[in-house]
Scaffold this motif. Structure first.
Motif, PDB file in Angstrom:
ATOM      1  N   MET A  37       0.800  -1.231   0.000  1.00 38.88           N
ATOM      2  CA  MET A  37       0.000   0.000   0.000  1.00 38.88           C
ATOM      3  C   MET A  37       0.830   1.278   0.000  1.00 38.88           C
ATOM      4  N   TYR A  38       1.857   1.372   0.837  1.00 39.64           N
ATOM      5  CA  TYR A  38       2.614   2.622   0.908  1.00 39.64           C
ATOM      6  C   TYR A  38       3.428   2.883  -0.364  1.00 39.64           C
ATOM      7  N   LEU A  41       0.930   4.171  -2.845  1.00 39.99           N
ATOM      8  CA  LEU A  41       0.614   5.579  -2.583  1.00 39.99           C
ATOM      9  C   LEU A  41       1.764   6.482  -3.023  1.00 39.99           C
ATOM     10  N   SER A  70      -3.263   2.086  -7.676  1.00 35.85           N
ATOM     11  CA  SER A  70      -2.908   2.327  -6.278  1.00 35.85           C
ATOM     12  C   SER A  70      -4.136   2.202  -5.382  1.00 35.85           C
ATOM     13  N   CYS A  74      -4.500  -0.519  -2.279  1.00 35.72           N
ATOM     14  CA  CYS A  74      -4.862  -0.147  -0.899  1.00 35.72           C
ATOM     15  C   CYS A  74      -6.167  -0.809  -0.479  1.00 35.72           C
ATOM     16  N   ASN A  75      -7.103  -0.919  -1.408  1.00 35.46           N
ATOM     17  CA  ASN A  75      -8.405  -1.528  -1.101  1.00 35.46           C
ATOM     18  C   ASN A  75      -8.269  -2.993  -0.721  1.00 35.46           C
ATOM     19  N   ARG A  78      -7.797  -3.357   3.007  1.00 36.81           N
ATOM     20  CA  ARG A  78      -8.832  -2.846   3.907  1.00 36.81           C
ATOM     21  C   ARG A  78      -9.701  -3.981   4.435  1.00 36.81           C
ATOM     22  N   HIS A 105      -3.948   1.197   8.476  1.00 41.42           N
ATOM     23  CA  HIS A 105      -3.127   2.017   7.575  1.00 41.42           C
ATOM     24  C   HIS A 105      -3.658   1.972   6.146  1.00 41.42           C
ATOM     25  N   ALA A 106      -4.293   0.864   5.785  1.00 46.99           N
ATOM     26  CA  ALA A 106      -4.886   0.773   4.446  1.00 46.99           C
ATOM     27  C   ALA A 106      -5.976   1.820   4.262  1.00 46.99           C
ATOM     28  N   CYS A 109      -4.251   5.245   3.572  1.00 48.72           N
ATOM     29  CA  CYS A 109      -3.612   5.228   2.242  1.00 48.72           C
ATOM     30  C   CYS A 109      -4.668   5.260   1.140  1.00 48.72           C
ATOM     31  N   TYR A 110      -5.764   4.511   1.364  1.00 49.17           N
ATOM     32  CA  TYR A 110      -6.864   4.482   0.403  1.00 49.17           C
ATOM     33  C   TYR A 110      -7.462   5.882   0.245  1.00 49.17           C
ATOM     34  N   CYS A 113      -5.050   8.144  -1.807  1.00 46.85           N
ATOM     35  CA  CYS A 113      -5.077   7.789  -3.235  1.00 46.85           C
ATOM     36  C   CYS A 113      -6.376   8.259  -3.892  1.00 46.85           C
TER      37      CYS A 113
END
Length: 574
Positions: A37-38, A41, A70, A74-75, A78, A105-106, A109-110, A113
């Motif tokens: 994820m990071y 992002l 991205s 991230c999704n 989640r 954290h997801a 980040c989501y 994005c």
């Protein structure tokens, strides 16, 4: 890649980016951008920045496709919620301790994005559906930040470092959202009402300041960039130049210590000197920023723009024209604007030979051909520039003080007014022009338009000299010519707002409100209307703050923004 490694790798890439190693940062993120994820992002953010600086549609499309991926990455991290799960969630208190740290954290980040994707939507397509889609994405992004805020204050954290990175992300998101929305005047907010929230300026500033203190976190330096940009750029472009420059200087110090050759931080150092009126020091910093890197020439354009204005403020019109020429040649933003600026600056030069006049005429004639449409709309300043070039031709190759008019509409007098050594030469030129206009009144087709502009500029100079009565007389005289002004209709509402500034300075609060209300209701459809609405909104914010000084609000719990989302209702950031 586990969460700790993901954050660590992205932190390294961010440091590379802020140290001008843009390609290296991009290459470090790309291999992991479809898995973690990071990095997803980080990679999306770099391509987003590249797209908005080049304004090239190929870069914009590449960034959009990357950020879509991205968002999907991230999704995947989640928490997945079923329909029944969502129903139970509304009936029972949510336990955020059940979420893993990766899932938490997801979320943030989501949200980030999604926000980047929404912002690109607005400049990619030209139809209303795209605008609505972008607005809905921002609404979803806002709701996620609201949930992240609850997570931050409710969850029992086992890893302090992960909490720090998460908190800085929440503070950056909450702060930027509140600050951005608080700046929008009512006219624009009406277009965004379907998004369903409003902004609290003080909350936004407070959260970003708290985020700046977390320099060891991933988003700490980004909070600093947002806050310094607000105080040194946004308040001058959209408002009255009332940013806290001393605070911006303090925030910038650790950034310059950590990234002494960082092009962006050197740019802001230049901007701080510029708004203080220290023009020579500003020029030095902007040139240092340019020399610090050659990898992303788009960063140079930011400095070229400021160097152009710095030389304007000094009255060095030829050098100002040279920077406008470089921007016209290299930047994709608005060639019509740059071309108009080139011509306007040339009209102020001492050399007004036949060759120079012919070149000015050519430049003005090119402006209408360069006008563009973005998101289905023409840029307001381009429409203003086109109208002026048509006037130039109609008035037998003559415009009155076009360069000083440019300084005014771009809020430059708030900077010039810091130093009398900059302001007094401008006032001398304006007074000479007023005398020439009066002596050759019959030669001007649009005498009252030209004379009114000179009066407006003289009044603004007198305001910054502290001669408020004399300034007010200029604006009163200008307003008395309202029926005689044929084209520059913007002069009258702008003069009213300048009078409101004088009333505010004299603590005549009711009169200030009355003038602002009358201006908004009585005048429509003039050039640069949106700019004036931003100024009106900025004066109202100042007015509210001044009125509250004598009546402090009831005491409320301090120390964090934790209750801020809940206080204003379901969809109110206040």
């Amino acid at each position: 890649m586990d969460l700790a490694t993901s954050i660590s790798e992205t932190s390294i890439a961010l440091k590379l980016f802020l140290n001008n190693k843009f390609t290296e940062a991009k290459e470090r993120m790309e291999p992991h951008s479809l898995k973690s994820m990071y990095p997803a992002l980080g990679y999306g953010t770099i391509l987003y920045l590249q797209a908005v600086m080049t304004f090239d549609m190929t870069d914009i499309e590449t960034a959009i496709q990357t950020i879509k991926k991205s968002v999907a990455v991230c999704n995947r991290f989640r928490r997945k919620t079923t329909v029944m799960g969502s129903f139970r969630k509304t009936l029972t208190k949510v336990s955020y301790n059940d979420l893993s740290e990766e899932e938490i954290h997801a979320e943030i980040c989501y949200a980030e994005c999604l926000l980047l994707r929404a912002l690109l939507t607005f400049i990619q397509d030209e139809n209303l559906i795209s605008f609505v889609k972008g607005g809905l994405k921002i609404r979803e992004c806002y709701k996620i930040y609201k949930e992240c805020n609850k997570i931050l204050k409710s969850r029992k954290w086992t890893d302090e470092e992960h909490r720090l990175h998460f908190e800085s992300g929440v503070r950056m998101g909450v702060g930027a959202f509140n600050l951005m929305i608080s700046l929008l005047p009512g006219k624009i907010m009406k277009l965004l009402e379907f998004v369903g929230f409003s902004g609290n300026k003080q909350l936004g500033l407070s959260e970003l300041e708290n985020g700046c203190k977390m320099q060891s976190s991933l988003r700490g330096p980004l909070c600093s960039i947002v806050l310094v940009a607000y105080h040194t750029v946004v308040t001058y472009v959209l408002g009255l130049g009332d940013g806290d420059i001393e605070l911006a200087s303090e925030i910038l110090k650790p950034c310059l210590t950590n990234y002494p050759k960082g092009a962006l931080f050197l740019f802001f150092a230049g901007r701080i000197e510029e708004v203080k009126g220290n023009i020579d020091e500003a020029i030095y910093k902007f040139e240092e920023s340019i020399d610090s890197q050659s990898e992303w020439r788009q960063f140079h354009h930011l400095c070229f723009w400021e160097l152009m204005w710095c030389h304007c403020f000094k009255g060095d019109w030829l050098l100002a024209m040279k920077y406008a020429e470089r921007l016209c040649r290299e930047s994709r933003w608005s060639k019509a604007t740059y071309t108009y600026q080139k011509a306007a600056f040339l009209t102020m030069c001492d050399d007004q030979s036949e060759h120079t006049t012919a070149h000015v005429t050519y430049l003005f004639s090119e402006v209408p051909n360069l006008k563009q449409r973005i998101a289905g709309k023409s840029l307001p300043f381009e429409k203003f520039a086109v109208a002026k070039t048509l006037r130039y031709a109609e008035q037998k190759e003559r415009l009155t003080l076009p360069a000083l008019e440019l300084i005014y509409v771009w809020n430059g007098f708030n900077i010039i007014g810091q130093k009398m050594s900059l302001l007094d030469p401008m006032l001398t030129v304006i007074e000479q022009t007023i005398n020439d206009l009066q002596n050759k009144k019959d030669e001007y087709i649009y005498f009252y338009d030209d004379y009114g502009l000179a009066l407006l500029l003289k009044g603004v100079c007198l305001y910054h000299r502290g001669q408020l009565f004399q300034a007010n007389q200029c604006f009163i005289e200008l307003i008395s010519y309202e029926k005689q002004i044929k084209q520059d209709l913007y002069l009258i509402p702008y003069a009213h707002v300048e009078m409101a500034r004088i009333c505010l300075k004299n603590e005549e609060f009711e009169e200030t409100k009355s003038i602002l209300e009358k201006t908004k209701k009585s005048y429509k459809g003039y050039h640069l209307e949106s700019r004036l609405h931003f100024r009106i909104h900025a004066i109202r914010l100042q007015l509210n703050a001044r009125e509250k000084q004598d009546t402090p609000p009831p005491s409320t719990p301090t120390g964090s923004f934790s209750g801020s989302f809940d206080a204003g209702g379901e969809d109110t950031v206040s």
